[in-house]
Motif scaffolding. Structure first.
Motif, PDB file in Angstrom:
ATOM      1  N   VAL A   1       0.839  -1.196   0.000  1.00 15.98           N
ATOM      2  CA  VAL A   1       0.000   0.000   0.000  1.00 15.98           C
ATOM      3  C   VAL A   1       0.876   1.248   0.000  1.00 15.98           C
ATOM      4  O   VAL A   1       1.774   1.388   0.837  1.00 15.98           O
ATOM      5  CB  VAL A   1      -0.926   0.031   1.227  1.00 15.98           C
ATOM      6  CG1 VAL A   1      -1.858   1.256   1.147  1.00 15.98           C
ATOM      7  CG2 VAL A   1      -1.743  -1.254   1.340  1.00 15.98           C
ATOM      8  N   LEU A   2       0.615   2.146  -0.940  1.00 14.79           N
ATOM      9  CA  LEU A   2       1.259   3.452  -0.982  1.00 14.79           C
ATOM     10  C   LEU A   2       0.257   4.491  -0.484  1.00 14.79           C
ATOM     11  O   LEU A   2      -0.770   4.720  -1.123  1.00 14.79           O
ATOM     12  CB  LEU A   2       1.709   3.786  -2.405  1.00 14.79           C
ATOM     13  CG  LEU A   2       2.278   5.188  -2.631  1.00 14.79           C
ATOM     14  CD1 LEU A   2       3.517   5.417  -1.794  1.00 14.79           C
ATOM     15  CD2 LEU A   2       2.596   5.408  -4.106  1.00 14.79           C
ATOM     16  N   PHE A   3       0.541   5.082   0.650  1.00 10.29           N
ATOM     17  CA  PHE A   3      -0.329   6.109   1.227  1.00 10.29           C
ATOM     18  C   PHE A   3       0.052   7.451   0.603  1.00 10.29           C
ATOM     19  O   PHE A   3       1.109   8.007   0.892  1.00 10.29           O
ATOM     20  CB  PHE A   3      -0.180   6.138   2.750  1.00 10.29           C
ATOM     21  CG  PHE A   3      -0.754   4.918   3.429  1.00 10.29           C
ATOM     22  CD1 PHE A   3      -2.040   4.934   3.943  1.00 10.29           C
ATOM     23  CD2 PHE A   3      -0.015   3.742   3.524  1.00 10.29           C
ATOM     24  CE1 PHE A   3      -2.581   3.805   4.555  1.00 10.29           C
ATOM     25  CE2 PHE A   3      -0.540   2.611   4.137  1.00 10.29           C
ATOM     26  CZ  PHE A   3      -1.831   2.645   4.649  1.00 10.29           C
ATOM     27  N   GLY A   4      -0.824   7.959  -0.254  1.00 16.16           N
ATOM     28  CA  GLY A   4      -0.484   9.109  -1.080  1.00 16.16           C
ATOM     29  C   GLY A   4      -0.847  10.457  -0.495  1.00 16.16           C
ATOM     30  O   GLY A   4      -1.637  10.575   0.444  1.00 16.16           O
ATOM     31  N   HIS A   5      -0.244  11.498  -1.066  1.00 20.58           N
ATOM     32  CA  HIS A   5      -0.533  12.903  -0.745  1.00 20.58           C
ATOM     33  C   HIS A   5      -0.209  13.265   0.699  1.00 20.58           C
ATOM     34  O   HIS A   5      -0.912  14.075   1.314  1.00 20.58           O
ATOM     35  CB  HIS A   5      -1.998  13.237  -1.042  1.00 20.58           C
ATOM     36  CG  HIS A   5      -2.406  13.120  -2.464  1.00 20.58           C
ATOM     37  ND1 HIS A   5      -1.513  13.109  -3.513  1.00 20.58           N
ATOM     38  CD2 HIS A   5      -3.634  12.995  -3.046  1.00 20.58           C
ATOM     39  CE1 HIS A   5      -2.167  12.994  -4.659  1.00 20.58           C
ATOM     40  NE2 HIS A   5      -3.454  12.915  -4.412  1.00 20.58           N
ATOM     41  N   VAL A   6       0.846  12.682   1.255  1.00 15.73           N
ATOM     42  CA  VAL A   6       1.205  13.067   2.619  1.00 15.73           C
ATOM     43  C   VAL A   6       1.736  14.504   2.667  1.00 15.73           C
ATOM     44  O   VAL A   6       1.865  15.082   3.750  1.00 15.73           O
ATOM     45  CB  VAL A   6       2.270  12.125   3.223  1.00 15.73           C
ATOM     46  CG1 VAL A   6       1.807  10.687   3.214  1.00 15.73           C
ATOM     47  CG2 VAL A   6       3.620  12.278   2.536  1.00 15.73           C
ATOM     48  N   ASP A   7       2.024  15.070   1.488  1.00 16.83           N
ATOM     49  CA  ASP A   7       2.698  16.369   1.427  1.00 16.83           C
ATOM     50  C   ASP A   7       1.806  17.516   0.978  1.00 16.83           C
ATOM     51  O   ASP A   7       2.279  18.636   0.830  1.00 16.83           O
ATOM     52  CB  ASP A   7       3.890  16.271   0.472  1.00 16.83           C
ATOM     53  CG  ASP A   7       3.479  15.845  -0.944  1.00 16.83           C
ATOM     54  OD1 ASP A   7       2.545  15.038  -1.075  1.00 16.83           O
ATOM     55  OD2 ASP A   7       4.111  16.305  -1.912  1.00 16.83           O
ATOM     56  N   ASP A   8       0.508  17.281   0.756  1.00 17.32           N
ATOM     57  CA  ASP A   8      -0.309  18.367   0.211  1.00 17.32           C
ATOM     58  C   ASP A   8      -0.533  19.448   1.266  1.00 17.32           C
ATOM     59  O   ASP A   8      -0.432  19.212   2.470  1.00 17.32           O
ATOM     60  CB  ASP A   8      -1.636  17.834  -0.345  1.00 17.32           C
ATOM     61  CG  ASP A   8      -2.667  17.592   0.732  1.00 17.32           C
ATOM     62  OD1 ASP A   8      -3.408  18.518   1.061  1.00 17.32           O
ATOM     63  OD2 ASP A   8      -2.711  16.462   1.257  1.00 17.32           O
ATOM     64  N   GLY A   9      -0.871  20.648   0.792  1.00 16.53           N
ATOM     65  CA  GLY A   9      -0.936  21.804   1.682  1.00 16.53           C
ATOM     66  C   GLY A   9      -2.118  21.841   2.611  1.00 16.53           C
ATOM     67  O   GLY A   9      -2.156  22.676   3.526  1.00 16.53           O
ATOM     68  N   VAL A  10      -3.087  20.967   2.434  1.00 11.12           N
ATOM     69  CA  VAL A  10      -4.264  20.943   3.305  1.00 11.12           C
ATOM     70  C   VAL A  10      -4.101  19.932   4.430  1.00 11.12           C
ATOM     71  O   VAL A  10      -4.460  20.202   5.582  1.00 11.12           O
ATOM     72  CB  VAL A  10      -5.537  20.619   2.483  1.00 11.12           C
ATOM     73  CG1 VAL A  10      -6.746  20.472   3.402  1.00 11.12           C
ATOM     74  CG2 VAL A  10      -5.789  21.699   1.448  1.00 11.12           C
ATOM     75  N   ASN A  11      -3.554  18.761   4.106  1.00 17.22           N
ATOM     76  CA  ASN A  11      -3.585  17.649   5.059  1.00 17.22           C
ATOM     77  C   ASN A  11      -2.229  17.234   5.618  1.00 17.22           C
ATOM     78  O   ASN A  11      -2.163  16.324   6.442  1.00 17.22           O
ATOM     79  CB  ASN A  11      -4.213  16.425   4.388  1.00 17.22           C
ATOM     80  CG  ASN A  11      -5.657  16.677   3.989  1.00 17.22           C
ATOM     81  OD1 ASN A  11      -6.513  16.870   4.837  1.00 17.22           O
ATOM     82  ND2 ASN A  11      -5.914  16.686   2.684  1.00 17.22           N
ATOM     83  N   ALA A  12      -1.153  17.896   5.195  1.00 15.05           N
ATOM     84  CA  ALA A  12       0.178  17.455   5.622  1.00 15.05           C
ATOM     85  C   ALA A  12       0.311  17.421   7.143  1.00 15.05           C
ATOM     86  O   ALA A  12       0.906  16.501   7.709  1.00 15.05           O
ATOM     87  CB  ALA A  12       1.259  18.356   5.014  1.00 15.05           C
ATOM     88  N   ASP A  13      -0.275  18.423   7.827  1.00 20.29           N
ATOM     89  CA  ASP A  13      -0.125  18.472   9.285  1.00 20.29           C
ATOM     90  C   ASP A  13      -1.068  17.513  10.001  1.00 20.29           C
ATOM     91  O   ASP A  13      -0.983  17.339  11.215  1.00 20.29           O
ATOM     92  CB  ASP A  13      -0.337  19.897   9.801  1.00 20.29           C
ATOM     93  CG  ASP A  13      -1.717  20.443   9.480  1.00 20.29           C
ATOM     94  OD1 ASP A  13      -2.438  19.813   8.669  1.00 20.29           O
ATOM     95  OD2 ASP A  13      -2.091  21.490  10.047  1.00 20.29           O
ATOM     96  N   LYS A  14      -1.970  16.853   9.242  1.00 18.20           N
ATOM     97  CA  LYS A  14      -2.884  15.879   9.837  1.00 18.20           C
ATOM     98  C   LYS A  14      -2.466  14.446   9.531  1.00 18.20           C
ATOM     99  O   LYS A  14      -3.107  13.504   9.987  1.00 18.20           O
ATOM    100  CB  LYS A  14      -4.300  16.090   9.286  1.00 18.20           C
ATOM    101  CG  LYS A  14      -4.828  17.507   9.390  1.00 18.20           C
ATOM    102  CD  LYS A  14      -6.128  17.633   8.594  1.00 18.20           C
ATOM    103  CE  LYS A  14      -6.527  19.085   8.432  1.00 18.20           C
ATOM    104  NZ  LYS A  14      -7.687  19.240   7.530  1.00 18.20           N
ATOM    105  N   THR A  15      -1.430  14.308   8.743  1.00 18.73           N
ATOM    106  CA  THR A  15      -1.028  12.990   8.258  1.00 18.73           C
ATOM    107  C   THR A  15       0.117  12.445   9.088  1.00 18.73           C
ATOM    108  O   THR A  15       1.166  13.089   9.211  1.00 18.73           O
ATOM    109  CB  THR A  15      -0.618  13.083   6.778  1.00 18.73           C
ATOM    110  OG1 THR A  15      -1.726  13.562   6.020  1.00 18.73           O
ATOM    111  CG2 THR A  15      -0.212  11.717   6.251  1.00 18.73           C
ATOM    112  N   ARG A  16      -0.058  11.245   9.613  1.00 14.09           N
ATOM    113  CA  ARG A  16       0.962  10.619  10.471  1.00 14.09           C
ATOM    114  C   ARG A  16       1.920   9.802   9.601  1.00 14.09           C
ATOM    115  O   ARG A  16       1.964   8.578   9.656  1.00 14.09           O
ATOM    116  CB  ARG A  16       0.278   9.756  11.518  1.00 14.09           C
ATOM    117  CG  ARG A  16      -0.676  10.532  12.413  1.00 14.09           C
ATOM    118  CD  ARG A  16      -1.458   9.593  13.329  1.00 14.09           C
ATOM    119  NE  ARG A  16      -0.573   8.911  14.287  1.00 14.09           N
ATOM    120  CZ  ARG A  16      -0.978   7.910  15.061  1.00 14.09           C
ATOM    121  NH1 ARG A  16      -2.220   7.466  14.993  1.00 14.09           N
ATOM    122  NH2 ARG A  16      -0.127   7.341  15.913  1.00 14.09           N
TER     123      ARG A  16
END
Length: 318
Positions: A193-208
């Protein structure tokens, strides 16, 4: 021999070359084909897309993974034509960008039905195209938490991945706890599994992202190029240096380099919306790789991110 499904047939993973792991030939929401304002003829879409893919190939790009998904403009016969014309391997997906993009027919479907459908598109083919999907797309609907439909899609994707050996790629890595619990219940190893978009400007600070990697998941930094410095940045944009620093911090962790993949999430010819001007898949070559070199990354590290890790991830593993 390791194999990967492309729209023109299965090829050895060693032939993928540099991979753009999370991209779109043409993405739009269901019904966008009926929007007269943004509707485009096939000729207009072709004219927008071919030069970008040719440039990608000329830069040294080998494979373009289209993760548009069912109901969002996926057009496999078109992908076959583009691949033959440009020399770029194109990998198509089955699955959905998110439950909120699934039309009612699929939204009412059971887990078993969805799993069978995904499996058919991977092992038999997508429609009557003769082309087999090489990856399964899943996603979290708007709102930031997985809906009941999202959970059914994730569970169906896990079952199809186990049956067929192809990997799963997620749209957003938020609510990863629920996703990982489903994959664990189904017995799917998280390195599939590749967990995508960990770097986007909306959710980066919510992504563990570090926690996900510690559980064994792969991590996608795949919105490179969506910068606040653009003339008209999208709402998910992020300062260029901030995203780059995030990426460098992540790969600096012990053992994490082998878990990371990078891409631009570009839309070659947007469907039903104007798209983001000034952003293409070729950001990878024109800006990202030079930035990584300037930051001190050597060629072996860059190859790991763009060649070795994608080849390992996309390889069919039954």
């Amino acid at each position: 021999m390791s194999r990967v499904n492309t729209v023109l047939g299965a090829i050895p993973a060693e032939e993928l070359g540099i991979v753009a792991i999370h991209e779109h030939v043409g993405y739009g929401m269901p019904g966008s084909e009926l929007d007269t304002r943004w509707w485009k003829t096939p000729e207009e879409r072709y004219a927008e897309t071919v030069p970008k893919l040719r440039q990608f190939h000329e830069y040294g790009g080998g494979t373009f993974v289209d993760v548009t998904g069912i109901c969002n403009g996926r057009d496999v016969d078109y992908y076959k034509s583009l691949s033959a014309k440009t020399g770029v391997h194109i990998v198509a997906c089955t699955g959905f960008v998110g439950g909120d993009t699934a039309l009612a027919f699929f939204a009412r479907a059971s887990v078993d039905y969805l799993a069978q459908h995904f499996t058919h598109e991977i092992t038999v083919g997508i429609g009557d195209t003769g082309s087999k999907a090489g990856v399964i797309k899943v996603g979290v609907s708007r709102g930031g938490r997985m809906t009941d439909l999202d959970k059914r899609i994730y569970r169906a994707a896990a079952r199809a991945a186990l049956r067929t050996g192809v990997p799963i790629l997620t749209h957003l890595a938020i609510d990863a706890e629920n996703a990982i619990a489903i994959f664990a219940e189904e017995g799917l190893p998280l390195d599939r599994v590749l967990f995508g978009h960990v770097d986007d400007g909306v959710n980066a600070d919510k992504t563990r992202d570090v926690w996900i990697a510690e559980q064994g998941g792969r991590i996608g930094f795949d919105t490179f190029g969506y910068e606040t410095e653009l003339p008209d940045p999208p709402f998910w944009a992020r300062p260029r240096k901030e995203r780059l620093d995030h990426f460098l911090r992540f790969i600096g962790g012990e053992g994490r380099l082998r878990q990371v993949l990078a891409s631009a999430d570009a839309n070659c010819s947007p469907l039903g919306w104007p798209g983001v001007k000034g952003h293409t898949v070729n950001y990878i070559f024109e800006d990202l790789i030079p930035d990584l070199r300037d930051a001190g990354l050597d060629e072996d590290t860059i190859r790991t991110v763009f060649v070795d890790n994608p080849a390992d991830f996309l390889t069919i593993r039954r």
